[in-house]
Design a protein around this motif. Structure first.
Motif, PDB file in Angstrom:
ATOM      1  N   UNK A 124     -12.557  -5.907 -32.482  1.00 52.00           N
ATOM      2  CA  UNK A 124     -12.599  -6.664 -31.239  1.00 52.00           C
ATOM      3  C   UNK A 124     -11.368  -7.564 -31.210  1.00 52.00           C
ATOM      4  N   UNK A 125     -10.644  -7.508 -30.093  1.00 51.27           N
ATOM      5  CA  UNK A 125      -9.415  -8.293 -30.022  1.00 51.27           C
ATOM      6  C   UNK A 125      -9.444  -9.198 -28.797  1.00 51.27           C
ATOM      7  N   UNK A 126      -9.207 -10.478 -29.051  1.00 54.60           N
ATOM      8  CA  UNK A 126      -9.272 -11.473 -27.976  1.00 54.60           C
ATOM      9  C   UNK A 126      -7.917 -12.138 -27.804  1.00 54.60           C
ATOM     10  N   UNK A 127      -7.520 -12.323 -26.558  1.00 47.90           N
ATOM     11  CA  UNK A 127      -6.325 -13.104 -26.265  1.00 47.90           C
ATOM     12  C   UNK A 127      -6.789 -14.310 -25.454  1.00 47.90           C
ATOM     13  N   UNK A 128      -6.515 -15.480 -25.977  1.00 44.98           N
ATOM     14  CA  UNK A 128      -6.960 -16.738 -25.355  1.00 44.98           C
ATOM     15  C   UNK A 128      -8.454 -16.673 -25.018  1.00 44.98           C
ATOM     16  N   UNK A 129      -9.206 -16.129 -25.944  1.00 48.19           N
ATOM     17  CA  UNK A 129     -10.662 -16.118 -25.810  1.00 48.19           C
ATOM     18  C   UNK A 129     -11.233 -14.971 -25.002  1.00 48.19           C
ATOM     19  N   UNK A 130     -10.367 -14.132 -24.402  1.00 45.27           N
ATOM     20  CA  UNK A 130     -10.877 -13.026 -23.587  1.00 45.27           C
ATOM     21  C   UNK A 130     -10.668 -11.685 -24.298  1.00 45.27           C
ATOM     22  N   UNK A 131     -11.684 -10.825 -24.217  1.00 47.57           N
ATOM     23  CA  UNK A 131     -11.616  -9.500 -24.830  1.00 47.57           C
ATOM     24  C   UNK A 131     -10.622  -8.637 -24.043  1.00 47.57           C
ATOM     25  N   UNK A 132      -9.576  -8.163 -24.728  1.00 46.17           N
ATOM     26  CA  UNK A 132      -8.551  -7.368 -24.036  1.00 46.17           C
ATOM     27  C   UNK A 132      -8.589  -5.904 -24.482  1.00 46.17           C
ATOM     28  N   UNK A 133      -9.714  -5.522 -25.079  1.00 44.09           N
ATOM     29  CA  UNK A 133      -9.872  -4.169 -25.631  1.00 44.09           C
ATOM     30  C   UNK A 133      -9.487  -3.037 -24.699  1.00 44.09           C
ATOM     31  N   UNK A 134      -9.736  -3.199 -23.401  1.00 36.78           N
ATOM     32  CA  UNK A 134      -9.395  -2.138 -22.456  1.00 36.78           C
ATOM     33  C   UNK A 134      -7.930  -2.240 -22.024  1.00 36.78           C
ATOM     34  N   UNK A 135      -7.497  -3.456 -21.717  1.00 42.16           N
ATOM     35  CA  UNK A 135      -6.125  -3.656 -21.208  1.00 42.16           C
ATOM     36  C   UNK A 135      -5.051  -3.157 -22.175  1.00 42.16           C
TER      37      UNK A 135
END
Ligand code: DC
Length: 254
Positions: free
Chosen positions: A109-120
């Protein structure tokens, strides 16, 4: 400076099915580290996550960390190839944003600034940008220690380009997965179509070749077969067959 900005957390979620039934639980895969490297489209992610699930150990897709950095670069309007100025821009972006990674049994699971960016992070643009940012030495210098830390905490199946050569040269098992360029492009094209991303086979094949060239020719940690690797050509094999093959290797070394 950069390391400070990139936060890392490890959480093992869920439980994989029991493995190595004849071995006492405490000895099973205690901190086992399995390194899986290879070019894009060789089946690494699927194989690594299934193997981790079967062993009941964390799975870490290190490419997702480079992809998260790439996403920051794309969002800030950068385009590959990256010159020195753009590289400095990327490093500044890493300073200003927070990337968190969580190695779970079945997924990273990867988060950028607290948001999951798994799809992007899975778009073709992000793939090419990830390859470009991964050639920046400072980016690697920031991410590699986190990958080591995650691996040392709980062990697991770690997948990338330099796991067996740089991140964990002493891994318990080192695997180099590969396949013909046509097979790899076919698989990647299929994945993209499943996610309704409209790209032609030729385009995917060309991008794959471009990434291969970038990933194998960069100065810092190029993709290479690590010494002592088990090399598996997955052309014509099903993913189940590959997982089975690697599972047998794990049983052999335990
Ligand atoms: O495995 P992937 O396609 O998600 O990786 C994206 C890019 O990140 C890849 O082109 C090269 C880079 N990468 C790397 O340099 N080192 C790693 N350990 C993992 C990925």
């Amino acid at each position: 400076r950069i390391v400070h900005a990139v936060q890392c957390r490890l959480a093992v979620r869920g439980k994989g099915p029991p493995i190595l039934a004849n071995t006492p639980p405490e000895d099973r895969t205690q901190n086992i580290i399995i390194a899986i490297d290879g070019p894009a489209g060789a089946g690494k992610s699927t194989v690594a996550s299934r193997l981790a699930g079967r062993l009941g150990v964390p799975y870490l897709d290190t490419g997702s960390m480079y992809r998260a950095v790439a996403l920051l670069a794309l969002r800030d309007g950068l385009e590959p190839p990256l010159d020195e100025r753009a590289a400095t821009h990327v490093i500044n972006l890493m300073d200003r944003h927070r990337i968190e990674v969580e190695a779970a049994n079945g997924a990273t699971v990867i988060l950028v600034d607290g948001l999951d960016v798994g799809t992007d992070i899975r778009s073709p643009e992000c793939s090419l940008m990830a390859s470009a940012v991964s050639a920046i030495a400072e980016v690697r210098k920031a991410l590699v220690p986190l990958q080591r830390e995650l691996g040392l905490q709980k062990g697991g199946v770690m997948e990338g380009r330099d796991i067996g050569t740089v991140v964990f040269p002493d891994a318990d098992l080192k695997v180099f997965l590969t396949a013909s360029i046509d097979e790899r492009a076919r698989r990647r094209h299929g994945d993209l179509r499943e996610r309704e991303m409209d790209t032609s086979f030729e385009e995917v094949r060309e991008q794959q070749q471009q990434r291969d060239l970038q990933d194998t020719s960069r100065a810092d940690s190029p993709l290479q077969v690590a010494r002592g690797s088990v090399v598996v050509d997955t052309t014509g094999l099903t993913l189940d067959e590959v997982v089975e093959r690697l599972f047998e290797e794990v049983v052999r070394i335990r």
